[in-house]
Motif scaffolding. Structure first.
Motif, PDB file in Angstrom:
ATOM      1  N   UNK A 142       0.799  -1.210   0.129  1.00  0.00           N
ATOM      2  CA  UNK A 142       0.104  -0.045   0.083  1.00  0.00           C
ATOM      3  C   UNK A 142       0.918   1.143   0.015  1.00  0.00           C
ATOM      4  N   UNK A 143       0.444   2.014  -1.025  1.00  0.00           N
ATOM      5  CA  UNK A 143       1.454   3.479  -1.106  1.00  0.00           C
ATOM      6  C   UNK A 143       0.766   4.531   0.198  1.00  0.00           C
ATOM      7  N   UNK A 144       1.395   4.903   0.878  1.00  0.00           N
ATOM      8  CA  UNK A 144       1.300   5.959   1.708  1.00  0.00           C
ATOM      9  C   UNK A 144       1.599   7.267   1.401  1.00  0.00           C
ATOM     10  N   UNK A 145       1.266   8.303   2.112  1.00  0.00           N
ATOM     11  CA  UNK A 145       1.450   9.705   1.637  1.00  0.00           C
ATOM     12  C   UNK A 145       3.030   9.928   1.837  1.00  0.00           C
ATOM     13  N   UNK A 146       3.669   9.193   3.003  1.00  0.00           N
ATOM     14  CA  UNK A 146       4.821   9.344   3.046  1.00  0.00           C
ATOM     15  C   UNK A 146       5.832   8.788   2.067  1.00  0.00           C
ATOM     16  N   UNK A 147       5.411   7.637   1.588  1.00  0.00           N
ATOM     17  CA  UNK A 147       5.886   6.875   0.606  1.00  0.00           C
ATOM     18  C   UNK A 147       5.888   7.640  -0.888  1.00  0.00           C
ATOM     19  N   UNK A 148       4.941   8.374  -1.002  1.00  0.00           N
ATOM     20  CA  UNK A 148       4.417   9.300  -2.297  1.00  0.00           C
ATOM     21  C   UNK A 148       5.464  10.339  -2.370  1.00  0.00           C
TER      22      UNK A 148
ATOM     23  N   UNK B   4       8.340  11.157  -4.942  1.00  0.00           N
ATOM     24  CA  UNK B   4       8.620  12.300  -5.764  1.00  0.00           C
ATOM     25  C   UNK B   4      10.023  13.175  -5.269  1.00  0.00           C
ATOM     26  N   UNK B   5      10.399  12.786  -4.101  1.00  0.00           N
ATOM     27  CA  UNK B   5      11.625  13.420  -3.957  1.00  0.00           C
ATOM     28  C   UNK B   5      13.009  12.674  -4.761  1.00  0.00           C
ATOM     29  N   UNK B   6      12.893  11.431  -4.928  1.00  0.00           N
ATOM     30  CA  UNK B   6      13.568  10.648  -5.707  1.00  0.00           C
ATOM     31  C   UNK B   6      13.715  10.967  -7.245  1.00  0.00           C
TER      32      UNK B   6
ATOM     33  N   UNK C 186      16.938  16.491 -11.552  1.00  0.00           N
ATOM     34  CA  UNK C 186      18.106  17.329 -11.443  1.00  0.00           C
ATOM     35  C   UNK C 186      19.176  17.124 -11.857  1.00  0.00           C
ATOM     36  N   UNK C 187      19.691  15.966 -11.544  1.00  0.00           N
ATOM     37  CA  UNK C 187      20.858  15.263 -11.831  1.00  0.00           C
ATOM     38  C   UNK C 187      21.237  15.147 -13.540  1.00  0.00           C
ATOM     39  N   UNK C 188      19.876  14.815 -14.350  1.00  0.00           N
ATOM     40  CA  UNK C 188      19.769  14.886 -15.766  1.00  0.00           C
ATOM     41  C   UNK C 188      20.241  16.279 -16.226  1.00  0.00           C
TER      42      UNK C 188
END
Length: 143
Positions: free
Chosen positions: A1-7, A11-13, A19-21
Motif C-alpha cells: 500500500x502506498x502511503x503519503x510518506x512513500x509518495x 517524488x523526492x527521488x 535535477x541530476x539529468x
C-alpha cells in the motif's frame, strides 16, 4: 500500500534524478562548447612560434572546462618547482584520456611538448594541430 510518506519519498527521488539529468546535460554542453568556441583561438595560436605560450594558456583553460564537463574533480598535490632554463621530462601513465588535460593543468607557467604517435597526425583537423604541438614518434622506425 502506498502511503503519503512513500509518495513524498518517491517524488523526492524523481526530483533528484531529474535535477541530476538536467545538470549533467548542462555540464556536458559546457564541455562541447569549449571545443567549439576555443578552437579558432587554438588554431590561431599554433600558427606562429611567438604565440606558442598563449596556446598553452588557452589549452589549460580548455582542459579545465573539459574536466569539469566530464564531471571530474581534481586536486594537485606536491609543489615541484621547475627552474627556468632547464629541461624536464614528465611521464604520464596514460591509463585514461584525462592524462593530457591533467598534464596541461599540473604544469603551470611553463610551455611543454607532448610526445606522441606519428599515426595520429593523419586525423583530419586534429592532425594539423597535433603536428604543431607534439614531437611525433614513428614506432615502426627505431631511429
Amino acid at each position: 500500500m502506498i502511503t503519503f510518506g512513500n509518495q513524498i519519498n518517491l517524488l523526492n527521488e524523481i526530483f533528484k534524478i531529474s535535477a541530476y539529468i538536467i545538470i549533467s546535460n548542462l555540464v556536458l554542453h559546457l564541455g562541447f562548447s569549449a571545443n567549439y568556441y576555443l578552437f579558432p583561438f587554438i588554431l590561431a595560436t599554433i600558427l606562429s612560434e611567438k604565440t606558442y605560450p598563449l596556446f598553452f594558456k588557452i589549452a589549460r583553460l580548455w582542459s579545465k572546462i573539459i574536466l569539469i564537463g566530464m564531471g571530474f574533480n581534481y586536486s594537485i598535490e606536491g609543489d615541484e618547482v621547475f627552474e627556468d632554463g632547464k629541461s624536464y621530462m614528465l611521464v604520464a601513465n596514460h591509463t585514461s584520456m584525462t592524462d593530457i588535460m591533467l598534464m596541461l593543468i599540473a604544469v603551470k607557467n611553463h610551455p611543454f611538448v607532448f610526445v606522441g604517435k606519428k599515426e595520429l597526425a593523419k586525423i583530419p583537423i586534429f592532425g594539423f594541430i597535433y603536428k604543431r604541438v607534439c614531437i611525433l614518434v614513428d614506432r615502426a622506425n627505431s631511429k
